[in-house]
Design an enzyme around this catalytic site. Structure first.
Site, PDB file in Angstrom:
ATOM      1  N   LYS A 146      -4.211   6.061   5.990  1.00 14.79           N
ATOM      2  CA  LYS A 146      -4.005   5.440   7.304  1.00 14.79           C
ATOM      3  C   LYS A 146      -2.763   4.535   7.313  1.00 14.79           C
ATOM      4  CE  LYS A 146      -6.927   1.630   7.768  1.00 14.79           C
ATOM      5  NZ  LYS A 146      -6.144   0.444   7.993  1.00 14.79           N
ATOM      6  N   ASN A 196       0.829  -1.211   0.000  1.00 14.37           N
ATOM      7  CA  ASN A 196       0.000   0.000   0.000  1.00 14.37           C
ATOM      8  C   ASN A 196       0.862   1.259   0.000  1.00 14.37           C
ATOM      9  OD1 ASN A 196      -2.469  -1.102  -0.158  1.00 14.37           O
ATOM     10  ND2 ASN A 196      -3.161  -0.513   1.874  1.00 14.37           N
ATOM     11  N   CYS A 218      -7.471   3.312   3.064  1.00 13.74           N
ATOM     12  CA  CYS A 218      -6.211   2.581   3.263  1.00 13.74           C
ATOM     13  C   CYS A 218      -4.960   3.440   3.168  1.00 13.74           C
ATOM     14  CB  CYS A 218      -6.119   1.446   2.250  1.00 13.74           C
ATOM     15  SG  CYS A 218      -7.266   0.119   2.625  1.00 13.74           S
ATOM     16  N   GLY A 266      -6.971   9.460  -1.435  1.00 20.40           N
ATOM     17  CA  GLY A 266      -7.812   9.411  -0.231  1.00 20.40           C
ATOM     18  C   GLY A 266      -8.151   7.962   0.035  1.00 20.40           C
ATOM     19  N   PHE A 270      -1.208   3.561 -11.475  1.00 23.15           N
ATOM     20  CA  PHE A 270      -0.919   4.430 -10.334  1.00 23.15           C
ATOM     21  C   PHE A 270       0.049   5.558 -10.674  1.00 23.15           C
ATOM     22  CE2 PHE A 270      -3.246   3.089  -6.643  1.00 23.15           C
ATOM     23  CZ  PHE A 270      -3.889   2.005  -7.194  1.00 23.15           C
TER      24      PHE A 270
HETATM   25  C1  UDX Z   1      -6.199   0.783  -2.062  1.00 22.86           C
HETATM   26  C2  UDX Z   1      -5.342  -0.302  -2.731  1.00 22.86           C
HETATM   27  O1  UDX Z   1      -5.440  -0.173  -4.151  1.00 22.86           O
HETATM   28  C3  UDX Z   1      -5.770  -1.686  -2.280  1.00 22.86           C
HETATM   29  O2  UDX Z   1      -4.913  -2.660  -2.831  1.00 22.86           O
HETATM   30  C4  UDX Z   1      -5.713  -1.735  -0.769  1.00 22.86           C
HETATM   31  O3  UDX Z   1      -6.109  -2.997  -0.297  1.00 22.86           O
HETATM   32  C5  UDX Z   1      -6.567  -0.641  -0.158  1.00 22.86           C
HETATM   33  O4  UDX Z   1      -6.158   0.633  -0.659  1.00 22.86           O
HETATM   34  P1  UDX Z   1      -8.564   1.893  -2.522  1.00 22.86           P
HETATM   35  O5  UDX Z   1      -8.275   2.810  -1.378  1.00 22.86           O
HETATM   36  O6  UDX Z   1      -9.908   1.282  -2.601  1.00 22.86           O
HETATM   37  O7  UDX Z   1      -7.521   0.675  -2.537  1.00 22.86           O
HETATM   38  O8  UDX Z   1      -8.390   2.721  -3.865  1.00 22.86           O
HETATM   39  P2  UDX Z   1      -7.350   2.940  -5.050  1.00 22.86           P
HETATM   40  O9  UDX Z   1      -8.040   2.679  -6.321  1.00 22.86           O
HETATM   41  O10 UDX Z   1      -6.101   2.229  -4.825  1.00 22.86           O
HETATM   42  O11 UDX Z   1      -7.130   4.508  -4.960  1.00 22.86           O
HETATM   43  C6  UDX Z   1      -6.672   5.142  -3.765  1.00 22.86           C
HETATM   44  C7  UDX Z   1      -6.550   6.615  -3.967  1.00 22.86           C
HETATM   45  O12 UDX Z   1      -5.476   6.914  -4.836  1.00 22.86           O
HETATM   46  C8  UDX Z   1      -7.780   7.294  -4.584  1.00 22.86           C
HETATM   47  O13 UDX Z   1      -8.027   8.493  -3.903  1.00 22.86           O
HETATM   48  C9  UDX Z   1      -7.386   7.557  -6.017  1.00 22.86           C
HETATM   49  O14 UDX Z   1      -8.039   8.672  -6.566  1.00 22.86           O
HETATM   50  C10 UDX Z   1      -5.905   7.800  -5.861  1.00 22.86           C
HETATM   51  N1  UDX Z   1      -5.127   7.496  -7.071  1.00 22.86           N
HETATM   52  C11 UDX Z   1      -5.027   6.214  -7.523  1.00 22.86           C
HETATM   53  C12 UDX Z   1      -4.469   8.520  -7.742  1.00 22.86           C
HETATM   54  O15 UDX Z   1      -4.548   9.686  -7.352  1.00 22.86           O
HETATM   55  N2  UDX Z   1      -3.727   8.203  -8.846  1.00 22.86           N
HETATM   56  C13 UDX Z   1      -3.598   6.945  -9.304  1.00 22.86           C
HETATM   57  O16 UDX Z   1      -2.889   6.751 -10.316  1.00 22.86           O
HETATM   58  C14 UDX Z   1      -4.276   5.904  -8.631  1.00 22.86           C
END
Ligand code: UDX
Length: 427
Positions: free
Chosen positions: A264, A209, A261, A258, A250
């Protein structure tokens, strides 16, 4: 197998439904009676693709109860999937995990494997194992089995997981876990199964994470720098992504991460690293960059406009598309800042409005599920979540407005065809 799962949030409920899909009998335990009643009627308490359908499809193998004694005493394996929210100092709050551990020690009637799915600091499985064994006459073996699901695709991420990580040094627990997950390691799922020691399994979750969070903070900082040197972050990431060592996931620049996960788990690992006198400096930087990034767009807006008595249309409230979750959503900080400056808000979101009302209470916010109505009479639009409905809007509807886009929803080539001012991130 007969499985009991404590906690019916994203982790607990999705795991329960996935295990019922591979033919285990699962009892979901929660302290919230209303939630339990809803689930007994086949209604999911969270908005998550495919979840409710699979709850209904597997209903003969799924039971929902507040009676933990009954659930734990009848189970072959108990999963702990309760929340580990952050404390004020950034460390993980393990109160819910300990409450369940206490209930387990009071309820079980035989030797037992207990699996921790919740994200917990390294060493917690050791502590919980000792705690339960000190309080029961049976032998309890703790297994670390972190989850890697992302909200919005949680069901798919669990059934067709990137990997199953199982951490235990105990042969009995190893056998049970292998049997439990065997169907997921075969067709059609074919999930890789990794067996390792418990502390490594706990660390896999944080390291994964935090790496993803770091990747986002890195690209956001590069995006900010692109603005200084006249480069376009969308083209830059395109150029980077072709390198397989970097990959193109990513790398989407925006107004920060936000969710439940990343914020935190970065803080918890950083806190733990300080406690171990070995500060993780990259994680510290990742957290700092994200904090600033969340208000990046608002600062651009404030530089150009006096916000007093202005109405701003805010498109998107949830922390990302596909969920009604608002935990650490940039919309919260941004809307609070706009309200503090005397602005009024027209807020659009397809699913997160009710949750937002519980967090920010102001009569200066009007809510819309109809985007056209939301933007109709305003001059300034702010995009905070890249919902498809927003990405696919007829851009003519923005003509003569100013659009501040925190998610780079549109290509600059496309924007050139329209007559509105467009400000985005890193371009
Ligand atoms: C994440 C992890 O992907 C997952 O494997 C873990 O178990 C829990 O945390 P999640 O929080 O549901 O999952 O969302 P994710 O799709 O990973 O996005 C997290 C945040 O990153 C979002 O706010 C999203 O907008 C942001 N993000 C993601 C970006 O700003 N840019 C990116 O390229 C990808």
């Amino acid at each position: 197998m007969k499985i009991a799962i404590s906690g019916t949030g994203y982790v607990g409920l999705v795991t329960a439904v996935a295990l019922s899909q591979i033919k285990h009998n699962v009892t979901c335990v929660d302290i919230d009676e209303n939630k339990i009643k809803k689930m007994q009627q086949g209604i999911s308490p969270i908005y998550e693709k495919d979840l409710e359908e699979l709850m209904q499809e597997n209903k003969e193998r799924l039971t929902y109860t507040t009676d933990y004694k009954m659930a734990y005493s009848n189970a072959d394996v108990i999963f702990i999937g309760v929340g580990t929210p952050e404390k004020i100092d950034g460390s993980a709050n393990l109160d819910y995990v300990y409450t369940v551990a206490k209930q387990i020690s009071e309820s079980i009637t035989k030797d037992m494997v207990v699996v921790i799915k919740s994200t917990v600091p390294i060493g917690t499985n050791d502590e919980i194992e000792k705690y339960i064994n000190d309080n029961t006459k049976y032998n309890v073996y703790l297994v670390s089995n972190p989850e890697f699901l992302a909200q919005g695709s949680a069901m798919h991420d669990t059934l067709y997981a990137s990997r199953i990580v199982v951490g235990t040094e105990n042969d009995y627990a190893k056998d049970i876990m292998k049997k439990l997950y065997e169907p997921l390691t075969k067709e059609p799922y074919n999930v890789p199964y990794l067996s390792m020691n418990r502390r490594s399994a706990e660390m896999v979750k944080y390291a994964s994470n935090d790496f993803l969070a770091l990747k986002i903070s890195y690209i956001n900082e590069i995006a900010n720098f692109c603005e200084k040197v006249g480069a376009d972050i969308e083209l830059v990431t395109q150029g980077m992504g072709y390198d397989k060592r970097i990959g193109n996931n990513f790398l989407k620049a925006g107004i920060g991460y936000g969710g439940s996960c990343f914020p935190k788990d970065t803080k918890a690992l950083h806190w733990l690293s300080i406690a171990k006198d070995s500060e993780l400096k990259t994680i510290k930087a990742c957290i700092e960059v994200n904090k600033e990034q969340k208000l990046k767009l608002y600062k651009k807006l404030k530089e150009e406009y006096n916000l007093k008595n202005k109405t701003i249309a805010v498109l998107g409230l949830s922390f990302k598309p596909g969920t009604d979750d608002l935990r650490e959503a940039p919309s919260i900080d941004n809307i609070k800042a706009l309200l503090d400056d005397g602005a009024s808000i027209n807020a659009y979101d397809p699913v997160a409005i009710n949750n937002f009302k519980k967090i920010v209470d102001s009569n200066k916010i009007k809510y819309y599920t109809d985007m056209d109505a939301c933007i109709k009479d305003v001059d300034i639009v702010m995009i905070l979540t890249e919902w498809d409905s927003i990405k696919n809007i007829d851009l003519n509807k923005f003509n003569n407005k100013v659009v501040f886009d925190g998610r780079n929803c549109y290509s600059l080539e496309e924007i050139k065809k329209y007559s509105f001012k467009y400000i985005s991130i890193g371009r």
